[in-house]
Design a protein around this motif. Structure first.
Motif, PDB file in Angstrom:
ATOM      1  N   GLY A  13       0.754  -1.135   0.067  1.00 32.85           N
ATOM      2  CA  GLY A  13       0.189   0.048   0.015  1.00 32.85           C
ATOM      3  C   GLY A  13       0.770   1.234   0.102  1.00 32.85           C
ATOM      4  O   GLY A  13       0.460   2.116  -0.772  1.00 32.85           O
TER       5      GLY A  13
ATOM      6  N   ALA B 164      -7.010   5.860   9.139  1.00 31.77           N
ATOM      7  CA  ALA B 164      -6.737   4.304   8.865  1.00 31.77           C
ATOM      8  C   ALA B 164      -6.240   3.241  10.241  1.00 31.77           C
ATOM      9  O   ALA B 164      -6.773   2.302   9.910  1.00 31.77           O
ATOM     10  CB  ALA B 164      -5.792   4.134   7.505  1.00 31.77           C
TER      11      ALA B 164
ATOM     12  N   LEU C 188      -4.689  -0.129   3.546  1.00 28.21           N
ATOM     13  CA  LEU C 188      -5.520   1.074   3.479  1.00 28.21           C
ATOM     14  C   LEU C 188      -4.442   2.259   4.157  1.00 28.21           C
ATOM     15  O   LEU C 188      -4.177   3.225   3.640  1.00 28.21           O
ATOM     16  CB  LEU C 188      -6.673   1.216   4.101  1.00 28.21           C
TER      17      LEU C 188
ATOM     18  N   LEU D 220      -1.299   3.290   2.016  1.00 22.87           N
ATOM     19  CA  LEU D 220      -1.470   3.941   0.898  1.00 22.87           C
ATOM     20  C   LEU D 220      -1.277   5.652   1.342  1.00 22.87           C
ATOM     21  O   LEU D 220      -0.866   6.478   0.492  1.00 22.87           O
ATOM     22  CB  LEU D 220      -3.058   4.021   0.610  1.00 22.87           C
TER      23      LEU D 220
END
Length: 403
Positions: free
Chosen positions: A263, A294, A313, A316
């Motif tokens: 990610g 997150a 997530l 990212l």
């Protein structure tokens, strides 16, 4: 996306700079596990190996801004070669000391401390050179994104390489490889510094009026974001091990770590490839909030696969947050302080991670795991207090730039 990053590497001098920096920085990916395994094999004690690692890491992190300041003052070509030579020679001494059992423990501690003193600040030096090579702000953002993603991947592949070496030969060979990598990469990196830049560094140096206190004051937001991210990710990494142990096997945590790394790589590349109109300070505020949110979701994960999705997530936002912190620091710092400014971001991230890991280790036996996972997001969200819109009003305004 490929053409945007290709434009970065087609910049005159960029490919040589990037390649040599990657070689030198791979040494930092291989040295930690190699040193841990080599010392534990020599002493027969993991706790003693852990203390050797702690001495090496602590000395290296604490002196990181000082070494970067020497580069700012005297230039990469004059400072990096002796640093790399001293660091490589000490790694060779550690390899010799751990080749067979019997080396006194205090000797290992002393060599680890010397290693930490001499470790060259390759990451900050590379980012400072990107700022000089790449004039266009958009292209510079792509360069920083590429640099951050590559550095993170080195810290994934480095331990794998060290593990393979320890299995096929002995851990001390990993220390030998680390010495060769850092010496070859650093000397090539120093030679890759443009001649005009080297002459400017050697003749100018850091002005006497350059204040570390002023630099830290102007860099509050990126430093807070880096420290918060380091604390949150350090806590999450330890808690993921505990979570995996309670829901299956400890080794299954590798899937969570892989998801986080994947990610982060995707997010970092996207940050450089997309066009952003918001100033760096605003982007950093949004990215820090996204990372904290997150990580907070991890408290709701009922199983290891769901935790891996949450890690992806969160990933990212990891590389984009760090990249933007470096970019904002680069905007804030005067040219003669850029290496030191980047080193302070590194120090903040590492210090946050070390502190939170120690604290969370104490909490796991006293606080329910979901609550611990929720608390892991707290330092990331707390870093939002340093955002300029919170301190002055006027959301979206960037911090003043001193150049």
């Amino acid at each position: 996306m490929s053409s945007s990053y290709g434009a970065v590497l087609r910049t005159p001098g960029a490919a040589r700079l990037f390649g040599s920096a990657l070689i030198g920085r791979l040494s930092y990916g291989t040295v930690s596990l190699s040193l841990l395994l080599a010392v534990s094999g020599t002493t027969g004690s993991y706790p003693r190996a852990g203390w050797v690692m702690a001495v090496f890491s602590t000395v290296s992190v604490l002196l990181f801004p000082f070494r970067a300041g020497l580069v700012d003052r005297y230039g990469p070509r004059r400072v990096l070669p002796p640093m790399a030579t001293g660091y490589a020679l000490t790694l060779l001494a550690l390899a010799a000391a751990t080749w067979r059992p019997g080396t006194p423990y205090p000797v290992l501690l002393a060599l680890a401390a010397v290693c930490g003193v001499a470790a060259p600040p390759l990451g900050p030096v590379t980012r400072a050179q990107w700022s000089r090579l790449v004039a266009d702000p958009e292209l510079r953002r792509r360069a920083y994104s590429l640099d951050t993603v590559a550095e993170e991947l080195l810290y994934v592949t480095g331990p794998l390489l060290a593990g393979l070496i320890a299995t096929a030969a002995r851990p001390a060979v990993g220390l030998l490889l680390s010495a060769v990598l850092v010496l070859g990469g650093t000397l090539t990196l120093a030679a890759a510094v443009p001649a005009a830049t080297a002459q400017q560094d050697e003749s100018g140096g850091t002005p006497a009026g350059s204040s570390t206190r002023g630099l830290l004051s102007r860099s509050r937001q990126p430093l807070a974001a880096a420290a918060g991210a380091g604390a949150g990710l350090g806590a999450f990494g330890l808690l993921a091990v505990v979570f995996a142990g309670r829901h299956g096997r400890d080794a299954d945590v590798a899937w969570v770590e892989a998801a986080l790394a994947a990610g982060s790589a995707i997010g970092g590349l996207a940050l450089g490839a997309l066009n952003w109109r918001a100033p760096a300070a605003t982007r950093l505020t949004v990215l820090t909030a996204a990372l904290g949110a997150a990580l907070a979701l991890a408290a709701l994960a009922p199983s290891l696969p769901v935790l891996a999705v949450v890690a992806a997530l969160a990933g990212l936002a990891v590389a984009p947050t760090l990249t933007t912190a470096y970019l904002l620091t680069d905007e804030i710092a005067p040219p003669e302080q850029r290496t030191r400014a980047g080193a302070w971001v590194n120090t903040a991230f590492n210090a946050g991670g070390s502190g939170s890991t120690a604290l969370v280790g104490l909490l796991t036996e006293r606080v329910p795991l979901p609550l611990c996972l929720l608390l892991a997001a707290a330092p990331v969200l707390a870093a939002l207090a340093a955002a300029p819109s919170w301190r002055r009003g006027g959301a979206g305004r960037a911090l003043p730039v001193k150049s």
